[in-house]
Design a protein around this motif. Structure first.
Motif, PDB file in Angstrom:
ATOM      1  N   SER A  46       0.825  -1.215   0.000  1.00  0.00           N
ATOM      2  CA  SER A  46       0.000   0.000   0.000  1.00  0.00           C
ATOM      3  C   SER A  46       0.855   1.261   0.000  1.00  0.00           C
ATOM      4  O   SER A  46       1.953   1.303   0.563  1.00  0.00           O
ATOM      5  CB  SER A  46      -0.919   0.016   1.230  1.00  0.00           C
ATOM      6  OG  SER A  46      -1.772  -1.103   1.221  1.00  0.00           O
ATOM      7  N   SER A  47       0.330   2.299  -0.622  1.00  0.00           N
ATOM      8  CA  SER A  47       1.011   3.588  -0.663  1.00  0.00           C
ATOM      9  C   SER A  47       0.659   4.415   0.574  1.00  0.00           C
ATOM     10  O   SER A  47      -0.457   4.352   1.083  1.00  0.00           O
ATOM     11  CB  SER A  47       0.590   4.359  -1.916  1.00  0.00           C
ATOM     12  OG  SER A  47       1.079   5.685  -1.880  1.00  0.00           O
ATOM     13  N   ASN A  48       1.639   5.191   1.046  1.00  0.00           N
ATOM     14  CA  ASN A  48       1.415   6.102   2.174  1.00  0.00           C
ATOM     15  C   ASN A  48       1.264   7.554   1.724  1.00  0.00           C
ATOM     16  O   ASN A  48       1.233   8.471   2.540  1.00  0.00           O
ATOM     17  CB  ASN A  48       2.581   6.004   3.167  1.00  0.00           C
ATOM     18  CG  ASN A  48       2.632   4.655   3.853  1.00  0.00           C
ATOM     19  OD1 ASN A  48       1.602   4.116   4.251  1.00  0.00           O
ATOM     20  ND2 ASN A  48       3.831   4.100   3.990  1.00  0.00           N
ATOM     21  N   THR A  49       1.158   7.777   0.427  1.00  0.00           N
ATOM     22  CA  THR A  49       1.074   9.130  -0.107  1.00  0.00           C
ATOM     23  C   THR A  49      -0.220   9.818   0.324  1.00  0.00           C
ATOM     24  O   THR A  49      -1.301   9.231   0.285  1.00  0.00           O
ATOM     25  CB  THR A  49       1.140   9.085  -1.648  1.00  0.00           C
ATOM     26  OG1 THR A  49       2.401   8.532  -2.038  1.00  0.00           O
ATOM     27  CG2 THR A  49       0.984  10.477  -2.231  1.00  0.00           C
TER      28      THR A  49
END
Length: 322
Positions: A46-49
């Protein structure tokens, strides 16, 4: 649409000429099994952006983790698998039969395994390259089959509409049972053993991913082998326990014999030797009003035995080479 039946699935396997390389000649063999959990697992990361919205961003792919167990009942036909469990292998004619010796040594390059799902409307073949045996476990009891498990680690999975090898040999399957088993400790038959469990660990390094755009394991080096187990006996004396307390070296032999044991068809013999072991002190406990047993964990090692292997297996069979 036809649902695949587990009873119709076959697994074939063949040695690879080089790690992760599909063999293009020779014969594959049928690998009889009870159950299996070998497959590709690949995480989504998963992305943390933060992008001014609570909605998640598309995840990215993780590396390929090809692992799982294959459970089977011990039989003389697993010589090829034992070659990849132990590493060292030699074979010699012995009269009308052949003697196959397996010792702890350098593991072969790898195995190519294939699961065949042929009940589907369009048959599918799941091929796994770069497979190596991470561990082997065996449990022999007074009755029934000898339960075995190999934990496998692989490099990649490929799904196709045809097999990697149409030339397949079926050696059959004639499993040993508890009535065909003899156990010796220190060269003397043990008449009060109820169960013995043996584990060989190859300690593969599966964390060998590199930046090459594949997500596959690049290599799979083996670490130091470990051989351990547990011997369970009826508690009739403290003789075995005293060996453990005194840290006395002893040996174990587990012998499976069909017919005469001469090594011809129907007369196979498979012997596991642990020439140097020490028991771990573990006093018997009373779990109820029934008879008391003593469980003695042990570790095998190589110090000065002439065969130079903490665990070795010798198989007498009519097959010339595995």
């Amino acid at each position: 649409m036809a649902q695949q039946q587990g009873s119709n699935v076959s697994i074939i396997y063949q040695a690879e000429p080089a790690f992760k390389t599909t063999p293009t000649s020779g014969e594959a063999q049928i690998l009889p099994f009870v159950s299996e959990s070998f497959r590709l697992n690949r995480n989504l990361i998963s992305s943390n952006t933060i992008r001014s919205s609570r909605n998640p961003q598309s995840p990215v792919r993780g590396n390929m983790d090809v692992t799982g167990d294959l459970n089977f009942e011990l039989a003389p036909q697993y010589g090829r698998l034992f070659r990849h469990i132990f590493g060292y292998y030699e074979s010699a004619a012995s009269g009308e039969a052949y003697q196959h010796i397996f010792k702890i040594g350098q593991l072969p390059e790898g195995l190519c395994l294939e699961k065949r799902f042929t009940d589907l409307a369009v048959a599918k073949y799941f091929k796994y390259n770069g497979c190596r045996v991470n561990s082997f476990r065996m449990s022999a009891k007074s009755e029934g089959f000898v339960d075995c498990t190999v934990s496998l680690m692989g490099a990649k999975e490929t799904v196709g509409n045809s097999s990697f090898n149409a030339s397949v040999t079926d050696l059959g399957h004639t499993p040993f049972d508890g009535f065909e088993c003899t156990l010796k400790q220190g060269g003397v038959s043990v008449g009060i053993a109820t169960q013995i469990d043996i584990t060989l660990e190859n300690n593969l390094d599966g964390n060998t991913y590199v930046i090459d755009g594949t997500g596959e394991r690049y290599t799979m080096p083996a670490g130091r082998a470990k051989v351990s187990g547990t011997l369970t006996c009826l508690f009739e004396s403290t003789t075995m326990y005293e060996l453990a307390v005194a840290n006395t070296e002893t040996s174990l032999e587990l012998i499976f014999t069909k017919g005469t044991g001469a090594g011809t068809s129907g007369n196979e013999r498979l012997t596991f030797y642990l020439p140097e072991i020490k028991f771990q002190p573990q006093a018997p406990v009373v779990g109820g009003p029934q008879g008391v047993v003593v469980e003695l964990p042990f570790e095998a090692y190589y110090n000065d035995d002439a065969q130079a292997s903490a665990l070795r297996a010798v198989l007498g069979s009519s097959t010339s080479v595995y």
